[in-house]
Design a protein around this motif. Structure first.
Motif, short mmCIF file in Angstrom:
data_model
loop_
_atom_site.label_atom_id
_atom_site.label_comp_id
_atom_site.label_asym_id
_atom_site.label_seq_id
_atom_site.Cartn_x
_atom_site.Cartn_y
_atom_site.Cartn_z
N ARG A 6 0.85 -1.18 0.00
CA ARG A 6 0.00 0.00 0.00
C ARG A 6 0.89 1.23 0.00
O ARG A 6 1.90 1.28 0.70
CB ARG A 6 -0.91 0.02 1.24
CG ARG A 6 -1.74 -1.22 1.39
CD ARG A 6 -2.58 -1.16 2.65
NE ARG A 6 -3.15 -2.46 2.96
CZ ARG A 6 -3.88 -2.70 4.04
NH1 ARG A 6 -4.11 -1.74 4.92
NH2 ARG A 6 -4.37 -3.90 4.26
N ARG A 7 0.49 2.19 -0.78
CA ARG A 7 1.29 3.40 -0.90
C ARG A 7 0.70 4.54 -0.09
O ARG A 7 -0.51 4.65 0.12
CB ARG A 7 1.43 3.80 -2.38
CG ARG A 7 2.31 2.81 -3.15
CD ARG A 7 2.56 3.27 -4.54
NE ARG A 7 3.45 2.33 -5.23
CZ ARG A 7 3.68 2.34 -6.52
NH1 ARG A 7 3.10 3.25 -7.27
NH2 ARG A 7 4.49 1.47 -7.06
N TRP A 8 1.59 5.40 0.32
CA TRP A 8 1.28 6.56 1.14
C TRP A 8 0.38 7.55 0.39
O TRP A 8 0.55 7.77 -0.80
CB TRP A 8 2.61 7.21 1.51
CG TRP A 8 2.59 8.57 2.11
CD1 TRP A 8 2.28 8.91 3.39
CD2 TRP A 8 2.95 9.79 1.47
NE1 TRP A 8 2.43 10.25 3.59
CE2 TRP A 8 2.85 10.82 2.41
CE3 TRP A 8 3.38 10.11 0.17
CZ2 TRP A 8 3.14 12.16 2.12
CZ3 TRP A 8 3.66 11.43 -0.13
CH2 TRP A 8 3.54 12.43 0.84
N THR A 9 -0.57 8.11 1.12
CA THR A 9 -1.41 9.17 0.57
C THR A 9 -0.89 10.51 1.08
O THR A 9 -0.83 10.73 2.30
CB THR A 9 -2.87 9.00 1.00
OG1 THR A 9 -3.34 7.72 0.53
CG2 THR A 9 -3.74 10.10 0.43
N PRO A 10 -0.49 11.42 0.19
CA PRO A 10 0.09 12.69 0.66
C PRO A 10 -0.95 13.58 1.33
O PRO A 10 -2.15 13.46 1.08
CB PRO A 10 0.61 13.33 -0.63
CG PRO A 10 -0.24 12.75 -1.71
CD PRO A 10 -0.53 11.34 -1.28
N PRO A 11 -0.49 14.48 2.20
CA PRO A 11 -1.42 15.44 2.80
C PRO A 11 -2.08 16.30 1.72
O PRO A 11 -1.47 16.63 0.70
CB PRO A 11 -0.52 16.29 3.69
CG PRO A 11 0.72 15.50 3.90
CD PRO A 11 0.89 14.67 2.67
N VAL A 12 -3.31 16.65 1.97
CA VAL A 12 -4.00 17.63 1.12
C VAL A 12 -3.45 19.01 1.46
O VAL A 12 -3.34 19.36 2.64
CB VAL A 12 -5.52 17.58 1.36
CG1 VAL A 12 -6.22 18.70 0.61
CG2 VAL A 12 -6.07 16.22 0.97
N VAL A 13 -3.10 19.78 0.44
CA VAL A 13 -2.58 21.13 0.67
C VAL A 13 -3.61 22.14 0.22
O VAL A 13 -4.03 22.15 -0.95
CB VAL A 13 -1.25 21.36 -0.07
CG1 VAL A 13 -0.67 22.73 0.30
CG2 VAL A 13 -0.24 20.26 0.26
N GLU A 14 -4.06 22.98 1.17
CA GLU A 14 -5.06 24.00 0.89
C GLU A 14 -4.43 25.38 1.01
O GLU A 14 -3.49 25.58 1.78
CB GLU A 14 -6.22 23.93 1.89
CG GLU A 14 -6.99 22.62 1.89
CD GLU A 14 -8.07 22.62 2.95
OE1 GLU A 14 -8.34 23.70 3.53
OE2 GLU A 14 -8.61 21.54 3.22
N VAL A 15 -4.97 26.33 0.27
CA VAL A 15 -4.56 27.74 0.39
C VAL A 15 -5.77 28.55 0.80
O VAL A 15 -6.83 28.46 0.18
CB VAL A 15 -4.00 28.27 -0.93
CG1 VAL A 15 -3.71 29.78 -0.83
CG2 VAL A 15 -2.73 27.52 -1.32
N ARG A 16 -5.61 29.32 1.87
CA ARG A 16 -6.65 30.25 2.31
C ARG A 16 -6.01 31.64 2.33
O ARG A 16 -5.17 31.93 3.18
CB ARG A 16 -7.19 29.89 3.69
CG ARG A 16 -7.82 28.51 3.76
CD ARG A 16 -8.34 28.21 5.15
NE ARG A 16 -8.81 26.83 5.27
CZ ARG A 16 -9.22 26.27 6.42
NH1 ARG A 16 -9.22 27.01 7.55
NH2 ARG A 16 -9.63 25.03 6.44
N ARG A 17 -6.43 32.47 1.42
CA ARG A 17 -5.82 33.79 1.30
C ARG A 17 -6.46 34.75 2.31
O ARG A 17 -7.19 35.68 1.96
CB ARG A 17 -5.93 34.30 -0.13
CG ARG A 17 -5.14 33.43 -1.11
CD ARG A 17 -5.31 33.90 -2.54
NE ARG A 17 -4.75 35.22 -2.77
CZ ARG A 17 -3.48 35.47 -3.06
NH1 ARG A 17 -2.63 34.45 -3.14
NH2 ARG A 17 -3.05 36.68 -3.28
N THR A 18 -6.15 34.47 3.56
CA THR A 18 -6.67 35.27 4.66
C THR A 18 -5.60 35.39 5.73
O THR A 18 -4.70 34.54 5.81
CB THR A 18 -7.94 34.63 5.25
OG1 THR A 18 -8.47 35.48 6.27
CG2 THR A 18 -7.63 33.27 5.87
N ALA A 19 -5.70 36.43 6.54
CA ALA A 19 -4.74 36.62 7.62
C ALA A 19 -5.07 35.68 8.78
O ALA A 19 -6.23 35.26 8.96
CB ALA A 19 -4.76 38.07 8.11
#
Length: 518
Positions: A18-31
């Motif tokens: 079984r292969r590794w599932t990478p983290p989901v990377v999200e962008v939130r353009r907020t402070a």
């Protein structure tokens, strides 16, 4: 890629990997001050060293907002915890989390905020975060190169090699990475592709050889290519014999698994006249040493002896994903160097593709035999503008440079400069080594065009001699040779490098290909 299937020629009791599932990377353009952090486990904010020995720590984007959110005097707490701000240093601040805020507050040293520092800080954060979802401002305002480096570091350090059975039951890395602030989504997606290329190369190299043989690797090429509409051409044993690929046939002769030469290519539609780069990868799916059999201890890591071919496949696939305006053809020279009644022998003379001959002196120097065929074919048929081979070729590569620098051989000064610039940008360290003309006589042969290795006792320079052996097969092409025998495997983690197969070479070659169009 899906779970690997077992080729008929390999052991029936092969594990279900079984292969590794990478983290989901999200962008939130907020402070950070106004961000909704519900459900996040870790908040990481950057700090840098002061300008001088006694200068105070420098907060970077998000640090001040974190101090307000957690109701702390950040400077005082960091001083008490002896936070230095040096790149890749992580400190968990011992402060209670207000309601709605992540339980763990980490300050991450980013040093001079260079891409190298940010890549290493991203890797350190991945290891410190564990399985918790992470929100961070470390990529806020650091530019394209900084964002790409940080995300690469985080993803690469998070990676876990293929595992089987109970080992795969529980996640061991973060499931989500949320980037706050001025972060370009395109840079994040770019980093996911480049890190993904390294991960693909790692996974292929880490796959046990009772799963992996030339037929299995060919299946992986087809699977990757199908998803990207890449052109694939496979030369099986029959065709190799008909067309005269003597090096591949000799090395593969002692194995129940037949050798193959697999060609996979990316051609940009928008720029059909783009420069043509051919990448050649050594693909020895297991190396016993043949009749010159290795000691048991030396065989253990030999599942990774096809790392060069894995890198080549990963680079071609990533070039297609990034739609690079460069034509890239990959050649995977695949064979298993086994011990058997039909193994090639010391004293044999082998005729390579194109007619060049080699006197065999050491059956454990098989990589140069298969590369010779592939390089000669590339030169004669594919007509590349540039030809680069990458291979776990010589133990001698580690003697002077250790396991974090790969020898780079080329007589083309401009090509060397391009590859060294890509090395500096990616952190995959190359070192230009000399093609010493005075040494070429050490592989002269009385019965063939060259010896495979020198027979002069104590001569040394094994990595240089291997490069000199390969050079004639490239003809007059612009050519470079990367010997990744040391860098292709790691005994332990360091920054973005993980233990085991490293995938070294994928990112530096991608960076170099991108630079050709800039």
């Amino acid at each position: 890629m899906s779970t690997p299937t077992v080729s008929p020629a390999v052991t029936a009791a092969a594990p279900d990997l079984r292969r590794w599932t990478p983290p989901v990377v999200e962008v939130r353009r907020t402070a950070l001050a106004s961000a909704d952090l519900a459900g996040m486990e870790v908040l990481a904010v950057p700090v840098a060293p002061g300008a001088g020995p006694d200068a105070p720590l420098q907060p970077r984007p998000g640090a001040a907002d974190a101090a307000v959110r957690y109701g702390i005097d950040l400077a005082a707490v960091c001083a008490a915890e002896q936070v230095s701000g040096a790149a890749a240093t992580i400190t968990r601040l011992p402060v209670p989390a207000p309601e709605g805020s992540p339980r763990r507050l980490l300050v991450v040293g980013v040093g001079d905020s260079s891409p190298t520092a940010l890549r290493r800080s991203g890797a350190a954060l991945a290891r410190a975060a564990g399985t918790g979802d992470v929100v961070t401002t470390l990529a806020d305002g650091v530019g394209a190169a900084g964002t790409r480096a940080f995300v690469e570091g985080f993803l690469l350090a998070s990676h876990v090699p293929p595992v089987s059975g109970r080992k795969a039951a529980a996640p061991t890395t973060a499931r989500r990475l949320v980037l706050l602030g001025e972060v370009a989504v395109a840079d994040v997606r770019h980093a996911e592709v480049t890190a993904g290329a390294t991960v693909l190369a790692r996974d292929l190299a880490a796959t046990p050889s009772n799963v992996k043989n030339p037929a299995w690797m060919t299946e992986q090429v087809r699977e990757v290519a199908a998803g990207l509409r890449l052109k694939v051409e496979v030369r099986d044993e029959t065709r190799l014999r008909r067309e005269g690929f003597g090096g591949l046939l000799a090395v593969g002769a002692g194995s129940a698994s037949a050798p193959a030469l697999v060609q996979v290519g990316w051609t940009p539609r928008a720029t059909p006249e783009a420069p043509h780069v051919v990448l050649v990868g050594k693909g020895i799916t297991y190396d016993t040493g043949g009749l010159g059999i290795k000691p048991r201890e030396s065989m253990v890591a030999m599942k990774t002896d096809m790392a060069g071919s894995a890198v080549v496949l990963a680079v071609v696939a990533a070039a297609a994903k990034l739609k690079l305006p460069v034509r890239v053809t990959g050649l995977l020279a695949l064979a298993e160097n086994a011990f058997g009644a039909s193994s090639y022998r010391p004293g044999d003379v082998v005729t390579h593709y194109g007619g060049r001959t080699t006197e065999v002196n050491n059956t454990d120097a098989e990589g140069r035999m298969v590369l010779g065929d592939a390089l000669a074919y590339a030169d004669a048929v594919l007509q590349p503008d540039v030809l680069v081979d990458v291979a776990t070729l010589t133990g001698a590569a580690t003697l002077g440079l250790g396991k974090r620098h790969a020898p780079l051989y080329s007589a083309d000064a401009a090509l060397v400069d391009e590859l060294l610039a890509a090395s500096a940008a990616t952190g995959e360290r190359l070192w230009h080594m000399p093609l010493v003309e005075d040494y070429a006589g050490a592989i002269d042969s009385d019965v063939a065009d060259a010896r495979q290795v020198t027979t002069t006792p104590g001569f040394g320079a094994g990595s240089i001699l291997a490069a000199l052996f390969l050079r004639p097969f490239a003809g007059t092409r612009r050519w470079a040779h990367l010997d990744i025998a040391g860098t292709g495997r790691a005994d332990g983690p360091e920054h973005e490098v993980t233990k085991g197969a490293t995938g070294f070479g994928a990112r530096v070659l991608l960076e170099w290909l991108e630079s050709m169009s800039s």
